[in-house]
Motif scaffolding. Structure first.
Motif, PDB file in Angstrom:
ATOM      1  N   ASN A  61     -10.991  11.874   9.057  1.00 20.88           N
ATOM      2  CA  ASN A  61     -11.027  11.852   7.588  1.00 20.88           C
ATOM      3  C   ASN A  61      -9.614  11.737   7.045  1.00 20.88           C
ATOM      4  N   LYS A  65      -8.785   4.563   6.196  1.00 23.21           N
ATOM      5  CA  LYS A  65      -9.715   3.461   6.458  1.00 23.21           C
ATOM      6  C   LYS A  65     -10.205   2.828   5.161  1.00 23.21           C
ATOM      7  N   THR A  66     -10.674   3.677   4.229  1.00 25.80           N
ATOM      8  CA  THR A  66     -11.170   3.156   2.961  1.00 25.80           C
ATOM      9  C   THR A  66     -10.045   2.491   2.179  1.00 25.80           C
ATOM     10  N   THR A  67      -8.875   3.115   2.191  1.00 26.50           N
ATOM     11  CA  THR A  67      -7.738   2.540   1.482  1.00 26.50           C
ATOM     12  C   THR A  67      -7.390   1.165   2.063  1.00 26.50           C
ATOM     13  N   HIS A 231     -18.337   7.084  11.207  1.00 32.93           N
ATOM     14  CA  HIS A 231     -17.977   8.305  11.935  1.00 32.93           C
ATOM     15  C   HIS A 231     -18.948   8.588  13.073  1.00 32.93           C
TER      16      HIS A 231
HETATM   17  N1  LIG Z   1      -6.298   7.176  -5.344  1.00 40.11           N
HETATM   18  C1  LIG Z   1      -5.638   7.995  -4.504  1.00 40.11           C
HETATM   19  N2  LIG Z   1      -4.634   8.763  -4.957  1.00 40.11           N
HETATM   20  C2  LIG Z   1      -3.955   9.586  -4.119  1.00 40.11           C
HETATM   21  N3  LIG Z   1      -4.217   9.691  -2.814  1.00 40.11           N
HETATM   22  C3  LIG Z   1      -5.220   8.967  -2.293  1.00 40.11           C
HETATM   23  C4  LIG Z   1      -5.985   8.083  -3.116  1.00 40.11           C
HETATM   24  N4  LIG Z   1      -6.909   7.469  -2.335  1.00 40.11           N
HETATM   25  C5  LIG Z   1      -6.741   7.972  -1.100  1.00 40.11           C
HETATM   26  N5  LIG Z   1      -5.722   8.859  -1.063  1.00 40.11           N
HETATM   27  C6  LIG Z   1      -5.223   9.547   0.126  1.00 40.11           C
HETATM   28  O1  LIG Z   1      -5.019   8.568   1.109  1.00 40.11           O
HETATM   29  C7  LIG Z   1      -5.442   9.040   2.369  1.00 40.11           C
HETATM   30  C8  LIG Z   1      -6.421   8.056   2.973  1.00 40.11           C
HETATM   31  O2  LIG Z   1      -7.633   8.104   2.266  1.00 40.11           O
HETATM   32  P1  LIG Z   1      -8.877   7.211   2.645  1.00 40.11           P
HETATM   33  O3  LIG Z   1      -9.909   7.397   1.617  1.00 40.11           O
HETATM   34  O4  LIG Z   1      -8.415   5.839   2.896  1.00 40.11           O
HETATM   35  O5  LIG Z   1      -9.343   7.888   4.018  1.00 40.11           O
HETATM   36  P2  LIG Z   1     -10.547   7.483   4.965  1.00 40.11           P
HETATM   37  O6  LIG Z   1      -9.967   7.132   6.258  1.00 40.11           O
HETATM   38  O7  LIG Z   1     -11.431   6.506   4.327  1.00 40.11           O
HETATM   39  O8  LIG Z   1     -11.281   8.890   5.118  1.00 40.11           O
HETATM   40  P3  LIG Z   1     -12.850   9.240   5.212  1.00 40.11           P
HETATM   41  O9  LIG Z   1     -13.237   9.035   6.619  1.00 40.11           O
HETATM   42  O10 LIG Z   1     -12.906  10.677   4.847  1.00 40.11           O
HETATM   43  O11 LIG Z   1     -13.572   8.360   4.260  1.00 40.11           O
HETATM   44  C9  LIG Z   1      -6.004  10.421   2.145  1.00 40.11           C
HETATM   45  O12 LIG Z   1      -5.032  11.358   2.512  1.00 40.11           O
HETATM   46  C10 LIG Z   1      -6.254  10.491   0.672  1.00 40.11           C
HETATM   47  O13 LIG Z   1      -6.035  11.799   0.207  1.00 40.11           O
END
Ligand SMILES: Nc1ncnc2c1ncn2[C@@H]1O[C@H](COP(=O)(O)OP(=O)(O)OP(=O)(O)O)[C@@H](O)[C@H]1O
Ligand SMILES: [Mg+2]
Lengths: 284, 328
Positions: A61, A65-67, A231
């Motif tokens: 988490n 990935k989403t970013t 996941h």
């Molecule tokens: N709009 C935003 N502003 C500030 N921080 C952000 C923002 N979007 C994401 N983050 C931070 O960027 C990091 C990556 O987030 P992301 O959503 O890409 O994770 P992920 O790999 O998709 O996780 P998950 O498996 O929980 O979905 C995290 O630490 C999150 O807190």
């Protein structure tokens, strides 16, 4: 599955290491970064996604990935970086044009169009609709036939995704799992070259998951490239041809499913750094 | 008290030219707010540029009236582009702020002594709709419509006004039940989802803003042609507030919502005015004077809107289940 064998052979001779070149990449990303304040959410040096394969993007988490999906599809602005899709430069392209180039994504937090029916949600996905021009819209004969053809296709997909009985319901009345299904089906209405699914099976009933996984494999066999975040390790190991592991914004490992399970850096990333050496050191 | 006369006054207002003008402007607002989800709080600005388009063309420039109609449409398009260009990429609140401001700026500017040579300033412009009334096919007479009676000019503007309303309703019906309308409604629901499916959201919002604005301009034209007088003060921000009230009353996001809303709104408001006036005249409300009626009307409309939002937010024609889904 014999199908798997056919495509995985595309990876023959590809070494399992971060940033490795692929024989026929549909997408190539270089130096893609995104910072939120002091946090390096994404920092990808080099990534190639193989055409016509199923690539899984995994990571703990908050790994980014989403970013990373948001950046590639134009829903967020990269701090730096360049990436091409099917030969076209896609960096800084607005999201709607990315989709028109054939790179369509779904959202981890679903975006069902609540006050449109399920069928309308689907029809929205169809491309190059003549009735989407304001003046054509007034003259039904110009687009009625196309609409009918799209409707047939939409109903086939809804049938496949076990949503056909809900086609006239407002999408806002669907359950969480049903919304995931609708979103994936809607993305397929665009007939993309590559579909990027952000946790497509989260909350979906396991019996249905099996049939949808088969559907994803069928899509690949028809030539579509699939990239997904998930996941659920059973799903990841079960259908992906290639796995990319992201941790703290960086790609720490890549490889076939069999290679990833045993990868030391991946285990560290999932269990936390204190269990061993820092992932980046280990991976290099 | 003469209830029959109060009722006929109210009826005449409900089907009168003012109700038609408001219905047109509200159909435009319905495209913005009801279908696309754009918060336009300055629809009155579009009405103003439409109305003055005719008035200035005829009174100042000496052009034929039909050119004035075209000028009014052109002004509405330009206004929509100016408002939309910087704001439609941003969150919806920015359009709301820009439109409120634009409506007021336009009104103050048209009223200013600086603009007086063109707009007539505080005096406005009068007697510019001769072309229109020359086309009146009805010979001068009184025309009975049930208990109501209209003069020939009034009948003519009513028929044209409601004819335009009918045309606009058909236009909206066709557009909304098309792939174009599906995109518009998807933007109202979630514009990122629309983007992810390859729709150029910005461009569609712009089209919706322009179309609704042009319908607003037509509303303004009917308004000024009806009285043969364009005065900036009649394009008060309160007009937009009334438009929202009648849109919510009839049902936002329904083709007939703004039409039913406008008829009922003017029936109720004018009927209520007439009732108060007659009660005051009969000494039933000794603490009020007829000068207070305007303020009371405004409070009643406000109270009505409040009650509507609480007890029937979907309006008369709206669907309850859609309202529930809206509460995301
Ligand atoms: N709009 C935003 N502003 C500030 N921080 C952000 C923002 N979007 C994401 N983050 C931070 O960027 C990091 C990556 O987030 P992301 O959503 O890409 O994770 P992920 O790999 O998709 O996780 P998950 O498996 O929980 O979905 C995290 O630490 C999150 O807190
Ligand atoms: Mg995520």
């Amino acid at each position: 599955m014999p199908d798997d064998v056919k495509t995985t052979s595309a990876f023959d001779g590809v070494v399992a290491e971060p940033g490795v070149a692929k024989p026929d990449p549909i997408m190539v990303a270089d130096n893609v970064t995104r910072r939120f304040g002091g946090l390096h959410a994404v920092n990808v040096d080099h990534l190639e996604v193989q055409r016509g394969a199923i690539t899984a993007l995994i990571g703990p988490n908050g790994a980014g990935k989403t970013t990373f999906f948001n950046l590639l599809t134009g829903f967020d602005r990269a701090g730096s970086g360049k990436w091409t899709f099917d030969g076209d430069d896609m960096s800084h392209m607005p999201a709607y044009r990315v989709a028109r180039h054939g790179m369509v994504r779904t959202f981890q937090l679903t975006k069902a169009l609540a006050r449109l029916t399920v069928l309308e949600n689907m029809l929205l996905g169809a491309t190059e609709q003549r009735g989407e021009r304001m003046f054509n819209a007034l003259i039904r004969p110009l687009w009625g036939g196309q609409e009918q053809a799209n409707r047939v296709r939409a109903e086939e997909l809804l049938d496949r995704f076990k949503l056909i009985h809900l086609k006239d319901a407002y999408a806002g009345t669907l359950s969480g799992g049903q919304r995931k299904l609708l979103e994936m089906a809607r993305g397929l209405m665009v007939q993309p070259k590559m579909i990027m699914l952000d946790e497509p099976m989260a909350g979906v009933n396991p019996a249905l998951v099996q049939s949808l996984l088969q559907h994803i494999i069928d899509l690949r066999d028809e030539g579509m490239t699939v990239c997904f975040v998930e996941h659920d390790m059973d799903m990841v190991m079960g259908i992906s041809d290639w796995i990319v592991v992201l941790a703290e914004g960086e790609i720490i490992a890549e490889g076939r499913p069999s290679e990833i399970g045993a990868n030391r850096a991946v285990i560290d990333a999932y269990l936390g750094k204190e269990h061993g050496t820092a992932p980046s050191e280990e991976a290099s | 008290m003469d209830f029959a006369s109060i009722l006929t006054t109210a009826l005449a207002a409900g089907i009168g030219p003012v109700a038609a003008a408001y219905a047109l402007a509200a159909i435009g607002l319905n495209i913005h707010f009801g279908y696309t989800g754009l918060l336009n709080f300055g629809q009155v600005g579009f009405m103003l540029v439409g109305g003055y388009g005719i008035a200035i063309s005829v009174s100042i420039l000496g052009w034929p009236m039909w050119v004035g109609v075209l000028l009014g449409i052109a002004c509405a398009i330009v206004l929509a582009l100016i408002l939309g260009f910087p704001t439609l990429r941003l969150r919806s609140d920015y359009l709301a702020i820009a439109t409120i401001a634009a409506g007021e700026i336009l009104r103050l500017f048209y009223m200013s002594s600086y603009a007086e040579p063109v707009t007539g300033g505080v005096y406005g412009l009068q007697q510019f709709a001769g072309d229109f009334y020359d086309l009146n096919p009805f010979p001068p007479d009184r025309y009975e419509l049930g208990p109501l009676s209209f003069g020939a000019p009034e009948l003519w503007i009513m028929i044209v006004g409601w004819g335009l309303v009918a045309l606009a309703a058909v236009l909206v019906y066709l557009l909304i039940h098309s792939p174009w309308g599906r995109i518009i409604r998807s933007i109202r629901e979630d514009e990122e989802a629309a983007r992810s499916l390859g729709k150029n959201v910005y461009w569609y919002k712009m089209q919706a803003l322009v179309l609704g604005g042009v319908l607003g301009a037509f509303g303004g034209m009917v308004m000024v042609v009806n009285t043969q007088s364009a005065s900036a003060n009649s394009f008060d921000p309160v007009v937009t507030f009334f438009l929202y009230t009648l849109l919510v009353l009839g049902g936002a996001g329904r083709v007939f919502g703004p039409i039913l809303g406008s008829v009922l709104f003017w029936f109720i408001v004018v009927g209520f005015d007439a009732l108060l006036r007659s009660m005051i005249a009969n000494g039933i409300l000794p603490f009020l004077e007829s000068g207070d009626i305007g303020a009371i009307r405004l409070s009643i409309v406000g109270l009505g809107l409040l009650l509507l939002m609480v007890y029937r937010p979907q309006g008369i024609l709206g669907r309850r289940e859609e309202m529930v889904l809206d509460a995301r």
